[in-house]
Write a protein that holds these residues in place. Structure first.
Motif, mmCIF file in Angstrom:
data_model
loop_
_atom_site.group_PDB
_atom_site.id
_atom_site.type_symbol
_atom_site.label_atom_id
_atom_site.label_comp_id
_atom_site.label_asym_id
_atom_site.label_seq_id
_atom_site.Cartn_x
_atom_site.Cartn_y
_atom_site.Cartn_z
ATOM 1 N N THR A 57 0.981 -1.294 0.131
ATOM 2 C CA THR A 57 -0.001 -0.001 -0.008
ATOM 3 C C THR A 57 0.939 1.211 -0.019
ATOM 4 O OG1 THR A 57 -1.634 -1.186 1.062
ATOM 5 C CG2 THR A 57 -1.783 1.398 1.465
ATOM 6 N N GLN A 58 1.774 1.300 0.847
ATOM 7 C CA GLN A 58 2.883 2.373 0.982
ATOM 8 C C GLN A 58 3.504 2.525 -0.433
ATOM 9 O OE1 GLN A 58 5.850 1.626 4.163
ATOM 10 N NE2 GLN A 58 6.309 3.943 4.028
ATOM 11 N N LEU A 59 4.101 1.628 -1.056
ATOM 12 C CA LEU A 59 4.749 1.758 -2.024
ATOM 13 C C LEU A 59 3.785 2.504 -3.419
ATOM 14 C CD1 LEU A 59 7.179 1.327 -4.149
ATOM 15 C CD2 LEU A 59 6.380 -0.956 -4.578
ATOM 16 N N ASN A 292 8.223 -7.118 -13.331
ATOM 17 C CA ASN A 292 9.581 -7.091 -13.009
ATOM 18 C C ASN A 292 9.910 -5.469 -12.356
ATOM 19 O OD1 ASN A 292 10.204 -9.260 -14.195
ATOM 20 N ND2 ASN A 292 10.652 -8.606 -16.178
ATOM 21 N N ALA A 293 8.957 -4.659 -12.972
ATOM 22 C CA ALA A 293 9.149 -3.259 -12.480
ATOM 23 C C ALA A 293 8.571 -3.307 -10.936
ATOM 24 C CB ALA A 293 8.484 -2.212 -13.293
ATOM 25 N N PHE A 294 7.710 -3.674 -10.642
ATOM 26 C CA PHE A 294 6.995 -3.850 -9.177
ATOM 27 C C PHE A 294 8.007 -4.479 -8.302
ATOM 28 C CE2 PHE A 294 4.526 -6.641 -6.314
ATOM 29 C CZ PHE A 294 4.223 -5.616 -5.343
ATOM 30 N N VAL A 295 8.471 -5.609 -8.731
ATOM 31 C CA VAL A 295 9.806 -6.398 -7.809
ATOM 32 C C VAL A 295 10.851 -5.305 -7.651
ATOM 33 C CG1 VAL A 295 11.344 -8.374 -7.629
ATOM 34 C CG2 VAL A 295 8.976 -8.701 -8.379
ATOM 35 N N GLN A 296 11.407 -4.730 -8.653
ATOM 36 C CA GLN A 296 12.400 -3.784 -8.601
ATOM 37 C C GLN A 296 12.081 -2.727 -7.483
ATOM 38 O OE1 GLN A 296 13.946 -2.240 -12.296
ATOM 39 N NE2 GLN A 296 15.871 -1.604 -11.384
ATOM 40 N N ARG A 297 11.009 -2.176 -7.636
ATOM 41 C CA ARG A 297 10.470 -0.927 -7.083
ATOM 42 C C ARG A 297 10.481 -1.548 -5.459
ATOM 43 N NH1 ARG A 297 7.553 0.456 -11.764
ATOM 44 N NH2 ARG A 297 5.724 -0.280 -10.673
ATOM 45 N N ARG A 301 12.816 -0.137 -2.297
ATOM 46 C CA ARG A 301 11.906 0.443 -0.995
ATOM 47 C C ARG A 301 12.207 -0.115 0.095
ATOM 48 N NH1 ARG A 301 10.581 2.830 2.595
ATOM 49 N NH2 ARG A 301 8.735 4.171 2.895
ATOM 50 N N PHE A 302 12.007 -1.448 0.104
ATOM 51 C CA PHE A 302 12.018 -2.297 1.469
ATOM 52 C C PHE A 302 13.212 -3.119 1.876
ATOM 53 C CE2 PHE A 302 7.657 -1.146 0.248
ATOM 54 C CZ PHE A 302 7.577 -0.597 1.047
ATOM 55 N N GLY A 303 14.153 -3.303 0.829
ATOM 56 C CA GLY A 303 15.162 -4.271 1.009
ATOM 57 C C GLY A 303 15.268 -5.520 0.060
ATOM 58 N N CYS A 311 -0.506 -11.040 -1.301
ATOM 59 C CA CYS A 311 -1.207 -10.050 -0.664
ATOM 60 C C CYS A 311 -0.548 -8.635 -0.689
ATOM 61 C CB CYS A 311 -0.968 -10.534 0.877
ATOM 62 S SG CYS A 311 -1.807 -12.198 1.279
ATOM 63 N N ALA A 312 0.747 -8.643 -0.945
ATOM 64 C CA ALA A 312 1.374 -7.307 -0.936
ATOM 65 C C ALA A 312 1.058 -6.679 -2.539
ATOM 66 C CB ALA A 312 2.963 -7.598 -0.969
ATOM 67 N N GLU A 313 0.928 -7.559 -3.378
ATOM 68 C CA GLU A 313 0.602 -7.393 -4.568
ATOM 69 C C GLU A 313 -0.882 -6.855 -4.757
ATOM 70 O OE1 GLU A 313 -0.786 -8.328 -8.856
ATOM 71 O OE2 GLU A 313 -1.406 -9.295 -6.989
ATOM 72 N N ALA A 314 -1.677 -7.520 -4.037
ATOM 73 C CA ALA A 314 -3.088 -7.008 -4.149
ATOM 74 C C ALA A 314 -3.271 -5.626 -3.489
ATOM 75 C CB ALA A 314 -4.004 -7.952 -3.541
ATOM 76 N N SER A 315 -2.653 -5.583 -2.365
ATOM 77 C CA SER A 315 -2.631 -4.218 -1.707
ATOM 78 C C SER A 315 -1.980 -3.171 -2.489
ATOM 79 C CB SER A 315 -1.842 -4.395 -0.281
ATOM 80 O OG SER A 315 -2.276 -5.509 0.415
#
Length: 406
Positions: A57-59, A292-297, A301-303, A311-315
């Motif tokens: 959500t934060q991202l 690929n872009a989502f995982v990279q970002r 951002r978080f490590g 669940c992170a992806e749906a958020s």
């Protein structure tokens, strides 16, 4: 980004004199930020997965704001930490809508927490965005469901397990709404296809490792073909570790789940999780430029050692769906916003998704993955296109077509 966090506050009961207020943000010329609610547990037994939902959500909020916000206005979340206490979700939802004057809320993992928030958003006409797979058989005009319903995960998982491992299932679940209802669906699927349930055990949501020892001993005695787990939170870690400690082999009798993600695999140990099966709309290893872009970002951002998960992806994608609809209507009025959300599509990391206007649920992809030694899932089967949401299993009699995978 301004992030209004009230993580350590205790929930309170606002006065009845303001409870009946109608929350809305009509279209107007203003630069004031859009304030939205965020309810994910960052402490307690559910934090192992809800922390990643908070991060997704934060991202997404940061991406929207970096791109100029919505209609030139920044998104500002008002966040509370319910501490894995289902009742606290209801209290905080009421605080958000009455005291904080927020009408749109992103949050909840467990069905019990969603059930605590549901009467609040229905009574005050708010909108809850729920990014977690669940047991189905619910529809509310005040909820947008972006996690999978049973026809998008249980049907395909049952078929894969019976074809690959056998027909004798042993159920292990946390003792609350979702596990019992999901097991009811799975039991009906087994019965309809010649399978059987040879054992069924439930543990408290606060269960520790020792609570799983007698269950694993019973599994060794019964010798099922598959263990179907609906255990959630820290209990997932303890179940898989107890399994590994007695030397059971996932190549022969795997634990199969709808709730075990990359986050739980990392917590239990990659070697412990290897070989076990999960059905999900998304895994980190899904191919495609959007993912690929989502995982990279996400990792930036978080490590680098933090994995994404369903669940992170749906958020993440539900926040972008919301921003897309908000851009069109320029209003947080629930009635106006909801009408635009229905039918809205987004190129999510899992693939294209659409909020189905027939149910308020989301058309999602169906995938089966087996965990590998790197803590990721190898996709062994997936749908050819998004599977239409069917939360009431209206197409249940056509299970093999509705949930089919290649």
């Amino acid at each position: 980004m301004l992030f209004e966090s009230n993580k350590n506050n205790n929930p309170s009961r606002p006065s009845n004199s303001v409870e009946g207020l109608i929350m809305s943000n009509p279209t107007q010329a203003t630069s004031a930020p859009w304030r939205i609610g965020v309810l994910f547990s960052r402490t307690g037994f559910m934090s192992v997965i809800e922390e990643t939902q908070y991060q997704g959500t934060q991202l997404a909020i940061e991406e929207v704001n970096e791109a100029g916000g919505v209609c030139g206005r920044e998104l500002v979340p008002v966040a509370y930490d319910p501490g894995s206490d289902s009742a606290a979700y209801g209290h905080y939802a009421k605080r958000l809508m009455v005291e904080d004057q927020v009408s749109t809320i992103f949050g909840c993992y467990t069905s019990s927490s969603r059930k605590a928030v549901l009467p609040v958003v229905e009574r005050l006409n708010g909108l809850l965005w729920y990014p977690t797979l669940y047991e189905g058989f619910e529809a509310s005009p005040n909820v947008i469901y972006t996690g999978a319903s049973p026809n998008q995960n249980s049907l395909a998982l049952c078929r894969y397990l019976m074809d690959t491992f056998g027909t004798r299932f042993y159920f292990v679940g946390s003792d609350y709404i979702y596990p019992r209802e999901s097991n009811r669906v799975m039991r009906e699927l087994l019965k309809s296809n010649g399978g059987s349930v040879v054992g069924e055990r439930y543990v408290n949501v606060y269960a520790r490792w020792q609570d799983f020892v007698p269950i694993i001993q019973d599994i060794k005695r019964v010798r099922p073909d598959v263990i179907f787990s609906t255990v959630v939170g820290e209990g997932t870690v303890f179940l898989y570790q107890a399994y590994a400690n007695v030397g059971l082999d996932p190549k022969q009798v795997p634990i199969a789940s709808l709730t075990t993600t990359e986050a739980e695999i990392a917590a239990m140990g990659f070697d412990v999780g290897e070989g076990h099966v999960t059905a999900a709309s998304y895994f980190q290893g899904v191919e495609g430029s959007a993912n690929n872009a989502f995982v990279q970002r996400f990792k930036k951002r978080f490590g680098a050692d933090i994995s994404t998960n369903m669940c992170a992806e749906a958020s993440y994608f539900q926040l972008h769906l919301f921003a897309k609809a908000l851009e069109q209507v320029n209003s947080l009025d629930t009635e106006v916003l909801r009408s635009m959300v229905f039918g809205t599509s987004f190129d999510a990391p899992q693939g294209a998704v659409t909020v189905n206007p027939m149910s308020g649920h989301t058309d999602l992809w169906t995938r089966i993955g087996r965990a590998n030694r790197q803590g990721q899932f190898d996709v062994v089967s997936q749908s050819k296109e998004p599977v239409h949401a069917d939360p009431f299993l209206i197409g249940y009699g056509r299970a093999t077509q509705t949930g089919s995978v290649q």
